[in-house]
Scaffold this motif. Structure first.
Motif, mmCIF file in Angstrom:
data_model
loop_
_atom_site.group_PDB
_atom_site.id
_atom_site.type_symbol
_atom_site.label_atom_id
_atom_site.label_comp_id
_atom_site.label_asym_id
_atom_site.label_seq_id
_atom_site.Cartn_x
_atom_site.Cartn_y
_atom_site.Cartn_z
ATOM 1 N N ARG A 1 0.832 -1.209 0.000
ATOM 2 C CA ARG A 1 0.000 0.000 0.000
ATOM 3 C C ARG A 1 0.864 1.256 0.000
ATOM 4 O O ARG A 1 0.595 2.210 -0.713
ATOM 5 N N SER B 1 -4.745 -1.743 -2.455
ATOM 6 C CA SER B 1 -5.060 -2.684 -1.390
ATOM 7 C C SER B 1 -5.209 -4.063 -2.021
ATOM 8 O O SER B 1 -5.918 -4.216 -3.018
ATOM 9 N N ILE C 1 -6.920 -7.331 -1.898
ATOM 10 C CA ILE C 1 -8.150 -7.809 -1.267
ATOM 11 C C ILE C 1 -8.352 -9.312 -1.422
ATOM 12 O O ILE C 1 -9.299 -9.864 -0.873
ATOM 13 N N SER D 1 -9.557 -11.315 1.569
ATOM 14 C CA SER D 1 -9.074 -10.461 2.664
ATOM 15 C C SER D 1 -7.866 -11.064 3.380
ATOM 16 O O SER D 1 -7.911 -11.351 4.574
#
Length: 162
Positions: free
Chosen positions: A110, A116, A118, A129
């Motif tokens: 990041r 991000s 995911i 996640s």
């Protein structure tokens, strides 16, 4: 949508809804509270394609959901704005990438790119996640979200060009 109402003497009310696709939905509300819902794929059909019986509570719940009691879709203009500003991409991690065999946290993804991570697709399995201590391996397909320029930076990092 066209709506017609009619009294059904001794029974209750009949409401007919004509959709833009010329489907017809008929709702019969009995004086007893019973509801009958009929769906006709075309307004000229004599027999309904399906029907269901609903209690008063079920009818109220269905009506509330149709009105958006739980979920309100995003209108197209807002969705276009989101799509223009946010991109989701599946990027394979190549062997020359400096983040191979590092955790997501160690790789500082990041901070370096702005994206991000995911999800990870590894050997046909999807890990949604992933935690920051998840180790990244050559051949992993990383599911990343960010702005297009961030995704481009991340792609170069995964290719070993950054």
């Amino acid at each position: 949508m066209e709506v017609k109402m009619a009294d059904l003497p001794g029974i209750g009310k009949k409401m007919t809804f004509m959709t833009a696709q010329r489907n017809m939905i008929v709702l019969i509300i009995h004086h007893t509270g019973k509801r009958e819902l009929y769906f006709f794929a075309h307004e000229d059909n004599d027999e309904p394609d399906f029907s269901i019986n609903l209690t008063a509570d079920e009818t109220r719940e269905l009506g509330a959901q149709l009105l958006g009691a739980v979920f309100q879709p995003v209108d197209n203009d807002k969705m276009k704005m989101i799509k223009n500003k946010m991109v989701m991409e599946w990027i394979e991690l190549k062997k020359n990438s400096p983040i191979v065999n590092k955790t997501i946290g160690e790789a500082n993804i990041r901070k370096k790119t702005g994206v991000s991570v995911i999800g990870i697709v590894r050997e046909g399995e999807v890990q949604a996640s992933p935690e920051v201590d998840e180790v990244l391996y050559q051949g992993d397909v990383l599911i990343a979200v960010g702005k297009q320029e961030q995704i481009d930076r991340f792609e170069r990092l995964c290719e070993g060009e950054a």
